[in-house]
Design a protein around this motif. Structure first.
Motif, short mmCIF file in Angstrom:
data_model
loop_
_atom_site.label_atom_id
_atom_site.label_comp_id
_atom_site.label_asym_id
_atom_site.label_seq_id
_atom_site.Cartn_x
_atom_site.Cartn_y
_atom_site.Cartn_z
N GLN A 220 0.83 -1.21 0.00
CA GLN A 220 0.00 0.00 0.00
C GLN A 220 0.86 1.26 0.00
O GLN A 220 0.52 2.26 -0.65
N ALA A 221 1.98 1.21 0.71
CA ALA A 221 2.90 2.35 0.71
C ALA A 221 3.42 2.63 -0.70
O ALA A 221 3.54 3.79 -1.12
N MET A 222 3.72 1.57 -1.44
CA MET A 222 4.19 1.73 -2.82
C MET A 222 3.08 2.30 -3.71
O MET A 222 3.33 3.18 -4.55
N LYS A 223 1.87 1.80 -3.54
CA LYS A 223 0.76 2.32 -4.35
C LYS A 223 0.55 3.80 -4.11
O LYS A 223 0.34 4.58 -5.06
N GLU A 224 0.57 4.21 -2.85
CA GLU A 224 0.37 5.62 -2.54
C GLU A 224 1.48 6.49 -3.09
O GLU A 224 1.23 7.60 -3.59
N ALA A 225 2.71 6.01 -2.99
CA ALA A 225 3.83 6.77 -3.54
C ALA A 225 3.69 6.95 -5.04
O ALA A 225 3.94 8.03 -5.59
N LEU A 226 3.27 5.89 -5.73
CA LEU A 226 3.09 5.95 -7.18
C LEU A 226 1.94 6.88 -7.54
O LEU A 226 2.07 7.74 -8.42
N SER B 4 0.71 9.30 -5.93
CA SER B 4 0.90 10.71 -5.55
C SER B 4 1.51 11.55 -6.67
O SER B 4 1.33 12.76 -6.71
N GLY B 5 2.22 10.91 -7.57
CA GLY B 5 2.86 11.64 -8.66
C GLY B 5 4.04 12.49 -8.22
O GLY B 5 4.57 13.28 -9.02
N ARG B 6 4.47 12.33 -6.97
CA ARG B 6 5.53 13.19 -6.43
C ARG B 6 6.93 12.60 -6.60
O ARG B 6 7.92 13.26 -6.31
N TYR B 7 7.00 11.35 -7.09
CA TYR B 7 8.30 10.66 -7.08
C TYR B 7 8.69 10.15 -8.47
O TYR B 7 9.23 9.08 -8.62
N ASN B 8 8.39 10.97 -9.48
CA ASN B 8 8.69 10.56 -10.86
C ASN B 8 9.98 11.17 -11.40
O ASN B 8 10.43 10.80 -12.49
N ILE C 134 10.35 5.96 -6.49
CA ILE C 134 9.04 5.53 -5.99
C ILE C 134 9.20 4.72 -4.70
O ILE C 134 8.43 4.89 -3.75
N VAL C 135 10.21 3.84 -4.66
CA VAL C 135 10.45 3.09 -3.43
C VAL C 135 10.87 4.05 -2.32
O VAL C 135 10.46 3.89 -1.16
N GLN C 136 11.66 5.06 -2.67
CA GLN C 136 12.02 6.05 -1.67
C GLN C 136 10.77 6.73 -1.10
O GLN C 136 10.67 6.97 0.10
N GLY C 137 9.82 7.03 -2.00
CA GLY C 137 8.60 7.68 -1.56
C GLY C 137 7.79 6.84 -0.59
O GLY C 137 7.04 7.37 0.24
N ALA C 138 7.95 5.51 -0.68
CA ALA C 138 7.22 4.60 0.21
C ALA C 138 8.01 4.24 1.46
O ALA C 138 7.46 3.61 2.38
N LEU C 139 9.27 4.62 1.52
CA LEU C 139 10.17 4.07 2.52
C LEU C 139 9.78 4.40 3.96
O LEU C 139 9.80 3.52 4.83
#
Length: 455
Positions: free
Chosen positions: A95-101, A103-107, A322-327
């Motif tokens: 779920q953390a990965m889905k939210e990071a993706l 969000s559009g903030r980690y592209n 994206i993984v960083q965004g979920a970390l």
């Protein structure tokens, strides 16, 4: 000033000739005609690529053997916990990965050492009074493998040496040799649950030793060092003034009757680069998120090592954003029962495997205490038709369709490694087949002597 006149003479389809005249102090003299260079393709692989050698791949690829078509293949060779689908990661992690993706903030690009907020999250997760950490002490990397590569690259120059465990993870040698770094192997002792032979370790240190690699918990052994043993390792490093590269990717993956001690929590003076990541504990090796934790309370590394790590990280501009965004969510919201359940499965499989293999004549498993592996000694004198562990495991594939890695891959012949992440029913079936194989080929002392006489 001297002048030079170069004239190109070409006739028809012939190779051009260079007519060179040298004019010195007003006098002209001819150096004659020399044949010009004809361009040719000469593309060669680099010396670094030629020196890059993975012993696991070399040995496995050379095993030209087909499994028994009458039996389904059971692979106990690959240290990937996701292969069989019985060890999924936690829903909070996905779920953390889905939210990071979403969000559009980690592209976009992140700083090469990772987002500041992510470094802060890792520092907060591992910070403790015995080994304090801040964001500046964290370098995010593309998996733990890259963390190890950067740590080696910043600590050692070509011509220096590093001390590596035997048996040990083959990547250490692969990376070091490609960089022109010599590898010295120190012994682990199976009769002492794979503790380090400290006298042997210290005897290998010389003026060119750049660091000692300590892998705890261990791949391939599944061993976990006690606090007192880690303190003795640190004493050697302190006496010899040699920094430690700690491979702690299996940190906290220890069974209930053991305790994991991060090595940096036990020392105030030995500088340590600790390498870890999400791959094993969170069961997502393909996400390629690792880190280096810099422990340097006496400022022995100073700015030079930190700056060096930053420069080296700029070669590939860091891990997946994206993984960083979920970390942060992964680290701080994964429920404790997820870790507990994973370890319960691994412990159960380890116990089943150890008990089954212990009952087989000619095999001597070493009980693991953590990680995902178990090492098994082959009493080769009881299997005289096989020259070594590679031949033993090859025949195990061809006759029983069970694939275990020969420990020659880890610089430790006449053992093999079993991965304990497979489903329980497969563990039991594999052990049953291994027993059948050994009973077929086992020779008692009398039989072995008779066979020797027939040679």
């Amino acid at each position: 000033m001297d002048s030079y006149l170069i004239q190109v003479n070409s006739q028809g389809d012939h190779v051009p000739l260079l007519d060179i005249h040298l004019k010195t102090n007003g006098n002209s003299m001819s150096l004659g005609k020399v044949k010009g260079r004809k361009p040719r393709w000469a593309v060669r692989a680099s010396e670094m690529s030629k020196k890059t050698f993975n012993p696991v791949r070399a040995i496995v690829d050379s095993m030209k053997v087909e499994p028994n078509p009458k039996k389904a293949m059971i692979s106990l060779s690959l240290g990937d916990p996701t292969v069989f689908g019985n060890l999924p990661t936690n829903d909070e992690v996905t779920q953390a990965m889905k939210e990071a993706l979403d969000s559009g903030r980690y592209n976009g690009y992140a700083p090469s050492v990772g987002y500041q907020s992510c470094r802060e999250a890792v520092a907060a997760y591992y910070n403790c009074p015995e080994a304090p950490l801040e964001a500046q002490d964290v370098i995010l990397t593309s998996g733990c493998s890259q963390a190890i590569e950067l740590a080696l690259a910043v600590l050692a120059n070509p011509g220096q040496n590093i001390l590596v465990p035997r048996p040990g993870f083959s990547l250490y040698k692969t990376l070091a040799l490609s960089m022109g770094i010599e590898v010295k192997l120190y012994n682990l002792m199976p009769e002492k649950s794979w503790e380090i032979d400290l006298k042997h370790l210290e005897s290998l240190v010389d003026e060119k030793t750049a660091c000692v690699i300590v892998n705890n918990p261990s791949n391939p052994c599944g061993s976990v060092f006690s606090k007192s043993h880690l303190q003795k390792i640190l004493a050697v490093a302190s006496r010899q003034c040699v920094p430690i590269l700690a491979d702690e990717i299996y940190g906290d993956m220890v069974f209930a009757d053991c305790k994991y001690e991060p090595i940096a929590t036990l020392s105030t003076n030995v500088p340590i680069l600790s390498c870890g990541g999400l791959a094993k504990r969170w069961l997502v090796p393909g996400w390629r998120m690792g880190w280096i934790l810099i422990h340097d309370r006496r400022d022995i590394f100073g700015n030079e090592i930190r700056d060096g790590l930053i420069r080296l990280s700029q070669r590939i501009l860091g891990p997946c954003t994206i993984v960083q965004g979920a970390l942060e969510r992964i680290l701080h919201r994964t429920p404790p029962e997820f870790y507990h359940n994973t370890l319960s499965i691994l412990k159960s499989n380890a116990d089943l495997c150890y008990a089954a293999l212990s009952a087989i004549p000619g095999l001597q498993p070493v009980r693991p205490a953590g990680a995902m592996y178990l090492m098994v000694e082959i009493e080769m004198e009881h299997f005289p038709e096989f020259e070594n562990d590679v031949e033993f495991t090859e025949r195990l594939i061809s006759e029983q369709s069970v694939f275990c890695l020969p420990a020659t891959c880890f610089e430790y012949p006449n053992f093999f490694r079993v991965v304990i992440t497979v489903p329980e029913e497969m563990i039991l079936e594999a052990c049953s087949r291994i027993q059948e194989f050994c009973e077929t080929h086992y020779q008692g002392a009398e039989g072995a002597q008779d066979l020797e006489c027939d040679k």
